[in-house]
Structures are given as structure tokens and as C-alpha cells.
Design a protein around this motif. Structure first.
Motif, PDB file in Angstrom:
ATOM      1  N   THR A 182     -45.266 -27.790 -21.419  1.00 49.39           N
ATOM      2  CA  THR A 182     -46.229 -26.837 -22.112  1.00 49.39           C
ATOM      3  C   THR A 182     -45.329 -25.490 -23.003  1.00 49.39           C
ATOM      4  OG1 THR A 182     -46.313 -25.461 -20.099  1.00 49.39           O
ATOM      5  CG2 THR A 182     -48.115 -26.869 -20.665  1.00 49.39           C
ATOM      6  N   LEU A 183     -44.029 -25.400 -22.361  1.00 48.62           N
ATOM      7  CA  LEU A 183     -43.050 -24.429 -22.858  1.00 48.62           C
ATOM      8  C   LEU A 183     -41.757 -25.137 -23.174  1.00 48.62           C
ATOM      9  CD1 LEU A 183     -43.677 -21.394 -20.356  1.00 48.62           C
ATOM     10  CD2 LEU A 183     -44.419 -21.587 -22.756  1.00 48.62           C
ATOM     11  N   PRO A 184     -41.045 -24.610 -24.202  1.00 47.79           N
ATOM     12  CA  PRO A 184     -39.520 -25.240 -24.275  1.00 47.79           C
ATOM     13  C   PRO A 184     -38.988 -25.214 -22.856  1.00 47.79           C
ATOM     14  CG  PRO A 184     -39.849 -23.511 -25.983  1.00 47.79           C
ATOM     15  CD  PRO A 184     -41.039 -23.506 -24.973  1.00 47.79           C
ATOM     16  N   THR A 185     -38.383 -26.585 -22.524  1.00 48.61           N
ATOM     17  CA  THR A 185     -37.954 -26.873 -21.225  1.00 48.61           C
ATOM     18  C   THR A 185     -36.751 -27.860 -21.416  1.00 48.61           C
ATOM     19  OG1 THR A 185     -40.177 -26.619 -20.286  1.00 48.61           O
ATOM     20  CG2 THR A 185     -38.386 -27.707 -18.969  1.00 48.61           C
ATOM     21  N   VAL A 186     -35.658 -27.269 -20.732  1.00 50.04           N
ATOM     22  CA  VAL A 186     -34.379 -28.294 -20.518  1.00 50.04           C
ATOM     23  C   VAL A 186     -34.198 -28.654 -19.054  1.00 50.04           C
ATOM     24  CG1 VAL A 186     -33.150 -27.052 -22.480  1.00 50.04           C
ATOM     25  CG2 VAL A 186     -32.828 -26.126 -20.214  1.00 50.04           C
ATOM     26  N   CYS A 187     -33.267 -29.595 -18.668  1.00 47.69           N
ATOM     27  CA  CYS A 187     -33.019 -30.012 -17.380  1.00 47.69           C
ATOM     28  C   CYS A 187     -31.733 -29.402 -17.178  1.00 47.69           C
ATOM     29  CB  CYS A 187     -33.099 -31.267 -17.190  1.00 47.69           C
ATOM     30  SG  CYS A 187     -31.967 -32.475 -18.053  1.00 47.69           S
ATOM     31  N   ALA A 188     -31.237 -28.941 -15.926  1.00 47.08           N
ATOM     32  CA  ALA A 188     -30.198 -28.545 -15.386  1.00 47.08           C
ATOM     33  C   ALA A 188     -28.996 -29.653 -15.355  1.00 47.08           C
ATOM     34  CB  ALA A 188     -30.096 -28.080 -14.017  1.00 47.08           C
ATOM     35  N   PRO A 189     -27.885 -29.088 -15.357  1.00 49.05           N
ATOM     36  CA  PRO A 189     -26.526 -30.201 -15.705  1.00 49.05           C
ATOM     37  C   PRO A 189     -26.507 -31.209 -14.618  1.00 49.05           C
ATOM     38  CG  PRO A 189     -25.665 -28.072 -15.230  1.00 49.05           C
ATOM     39  CD  PRO A 189     -27.045 -27.864 -15.301  1.00 49.05           C
ATOM     40  N   PRO A 197     -29.063 -18.072 -15.094  1.00 43.86           N
ATOM     41  CA  PRO A 197     -29.445 -16.682 -14.831  1.00 43.86           C
ATOM     42  C   PRO A 197     -31.004 -16.726 -15.207  1.00 43.86           C
ATOM     43  CG  PRO A 197     -28.213 -16.914 -16.922  1.00 43.86           C
ATOM     44  CD  PRO A 197     -28.048 -18.262 -16.148  1.00 43.86           C
ATOM     45  N   GLU A 198     -31.654 -16.111 -14.242  1.00 48.38           N
ATOM     46  CA  GLU A 198     -33.215 -16.275 -14.496  1.00 48.38           C
ATOM     47  C   GLU A 198     -33.614 -14.834 -15.356  1.00 48.38           C
ATOM     48  OE1 GLU A 198     -37.257 -16.186 -11.752  1.00 48.38           O
ATOM     49  OE2 GLU A 198     -35.495 -16.332 -10.665  1.00 48.38           O
ATOM     50  N   ASN A 199     -34.599 -15.157 -16.115  1.00 46.27           N
ATOM     51  CA  ASN A 199     -35.145 -13.984 -17.031  1.00 46.27           C
ATOM     52  C   ASN A 199     -36.610 -14.299 -17.340  1.00 46.27           C
ATOM     53  OD1 ASN A 199     -35.729 -12.548 -19.097  1.00 46.27           O
ATOM     54  ND2 ASN A 199     -33.982 -12.963 -20.139  1.00 46.27           N
ATOM     55  N   LYS A 200     -37.412 -13.335 -16.515  1.00 42.46           N
ATOM     56  CA  LYS A 200     -38.862 -14.045 -16.640  1.00 42.46           C
ATOM     57  C   LYS A 200     -39.544 -13.802 -18.001  1.00 42.46           C
ATOM     58  CE  LYS A 200     -39.633 -12.716 -11.968  1.00 42.46           C
ATOM     59  NZ  LYS A 200     -39.541 -13.787 -10.869  1.00 42.46           N
ATOM     60  N   GLU A 201     -38.648 -13.127 -18.992  1.00 37.83           N
ATOM     61  CA  GLU A 201     -39.056 -13.150 -20.501  1.00 37.83           C
ATOM     62  C   GLU A 201     -38.427 -14.196 -21.131  1.00 37.83           C
ATOM     63  OE1 GLU A 201     -41.815 -11.067 -21.278  1.00 37.83           O
ATOM     64  OE2 GLU A 201     -41.658 -10.798 -19.079  1.00 37.83           O
ATOM     65  N   ASP A 218     -36.932 -28.684  -8.050  1.00 38.13           N
ATOM     66  CA  ASP A 218     -38.226 -28.837  -8.689  1.00 38.13           C
ATOM     67  C   ASP A 218     -38.856 -30.351  -8.753  1.00 38.13           C
ATOM     68  OD1 ASP A 218     -38.119 -25.950  -9.220  1.00 38.13           O
ATOM     69  OD2 ASP A 218     -36.665 -26.545 -10.908  1.00 38.13           O
ATOM     70  N   ILE A 219     -38.194 -31.479  -8.432  1.00 39.65           N
ATOM     71  CA  ILE A 219     -38.642 -32.589  -8.240  1.00 39.65           C
ATOM     72  C   ILE A 219     -38.362 -33.080  -6.710  1.00 39.65           C
ATOM     73  CG2 ILE A 219     -38.201 -35.061  -9.108  1.00 39.65           C
ATOM     74  CD1 ILE A 219     -37.321 -34.165 -11.516  1.00 39.65           C
ATOM     75  N   ILE A 260     -37.925 -22.074 -13.105  1.00 41.35           N
ATOM     76  CA  ILE A 260     -37.447 -20.395 -13.505  1.00 41.35           C
ATOM     77  C   ILE A 260     -37.467 -20.482 -15.149  1.00 41.35           C
ATOM     78  CG2 ILE A 260     -36.440 -20.012 -11.273  1.00 41.35           C
ATOM     79  CD1 ILE A 260     -33.723 -20.276 -13.149  1.00 41.35           C
ATOM     80  N   ARG A 261     -37.488 -19.366 -15.549  1.00 41.59           N
ATOM     81  CA  ARG A 261     -37.464 -19.142 -17.020  1.00 41.59           C
ATOM     82  C   ARG A 261     -35.915 -18.562 -17.079  1.00 41.59           C
ATOM     83  NH1 ARG A 261     -42.658 -18.326 -20.296  1.00 41.59           N
ATOM     84  NH2 ARG A 261     -41.124 -17.985 -21.709  1.00 41.59           N
TER      85      ARG A 261
END
Length: 189
Positions: A85-92, A22-26, A36-37, A49-50
Motif C-alpha cells: 500500500t505504501l512504497p516499501t523495501v526489504c532490509a539487507p 533509522p525510524e521516522n514516523k513521517e 516482520d515475517i 517501521i517507516r
């Protein structure tokens, strides 16, 4: 020196999202997904996406020096995490690889996983007909050639120059195509 990936790194599964992310701009985190790669292993940070990461377990946040490996799909590329630069995870769809051996540069590992020998190994070991995937055990058994740190640095620097040249040439080609469209518009109305 040859070693298996299992001997020089820890391999973890990507963040366990259920269904569509789920995308959430905030949102409180970014997510690296398959799109993305690129084929060269470059992570396109500007297009992540956030979303909101919830749950009791602390996520495996990406850190500089991690390597991401696309476990599903037709492209089993690896990407080096050169910045966060921001908390980031990778998709499954990804495995998160964290190098534990000081004699291996993570950038060199990503480069080697993208080379022909490794890609042939993944292609021959992939499972599934509709959705091809690489199991963690298969990835962990990947045989790596580990030259001296100096040689690894040289290869990584050379690879970075090749990628830079490729970006410049692609930009030049795109610019010429735009010029040609402009000229055609003027001539043909």
C-alpha cells in the motif's frame, strides 16, 4: 518439472541500509525486517517501521507478487508479498525474488521454499558460526519442483486454509487463557 531458482526468477539483495535502520514516523517508505515475517511466511504489514530512503539509485520497491527470503539468522523463511500500500523495501537481511517464469506462481515458490526439503538444503548450505547466512548463489541453485499451475493453485489455496485455521485456533487458545486468568482472579482473589 524440476528447475533451479536461477532459471525461473531474479534474485536481488535487500536495500543496503548502513547500520541500524533509522525510524521516522513521517518517512517516505516502509521497511520489512526479519521480525516482520513469521514462521508461516506471513508478512505483518501493520508492524513495519517507516524510514526515509535516500540516495541516487532508485530502490527496488516491493511489488505484489514478489517473494522475500530471509538470508540471515536461524530461520530462512520465505514470504509472499500479497499487497503493497505504501512504497516499501526489504532490509539487507533479505533477498528479493521476482519470478520470471509464467509457469510458476510466486505464492507457490514462497510455499516451496518454506518446506522441509528446501529448509534442509539451506541448513546444510548455510555459512558462518555466529551469524548463519545463505549466499545468493546457494539460494539461486535451490532445486524447485514445478507442477502444473492448477496443482500450484490448489496447494496455495490449501496452505492458506491451513494458515487461517491456525490463526483461528491460536485466537481461541488465547481467549481461553484470558478466561482462565479471569476465573483464577475471581476464585483466588
Amino acid at each position: 518439472m524440476n528447475k533451479t531458482l536461477r532459471e525461473v526468477a531474479i534474485v536481488k539483495a535487500g536495500h543496503p541500509f548502513r547500520g541500524k535502520i533509522p525510524e521516522n514516523k513521517e518517512g517516505n517508505a516502509q521497511v520489512v525486517q526479519i521480525r516482520d515475517i513469521d514462521n508461516d511466511g506471513n508478512i505483518h504489514w501493520h508492524q513495519l517501521i517507516r524510514t526515509n530512503i535516500t540516495g541516487r539509485k532508485t530502490p527496488d520497491w516491493l511489488q505484489k507478487g514478489d517473494v522475500l527470503f530471509a538470508a540471515r539468522g536461524t530461520r530462512n523463511n520465505a514470504g509472499y508479498v500479497n499487497e503493497v500500500t505504501l512504497p516499501t523495501v526489504c532490509a539487507p537481511h533479505y533477498y528479493l525474488i521476482q519470478v520470471t517464469d509464467n509457469n510458476l506462481l510466486p505464492e507457490f515458490l514462497a510455499w516451496q521454499l518454506n518446506q522441509v526439503n528446501s529448509q534442509r538444503y539451506f541448513e546444510s548450505s548455510a555459512e558462518g558460526s555466529a551469524q548463519r547466512s545463505i549466499r545468493r548463489a546457494i539460494l539461486e541453485e535451490t532445486v524447485l519442483v514445478i507442477p502444473s499451475i492448477d496443482k500450484q493453485r490448489s496447494m496455495v489455496n490449501f496452505d492458506n486454509k491451513v494458515k487461517q485455521e491456525k490463526r483461528l485456533l491460536n485466537a481461541l487458545i488465547s481467549n481461553r487463557e484470558k478466561q482462565m486468568l479471569g476465573i483464577a482472579k475471581d476464585i483466588l482473589g
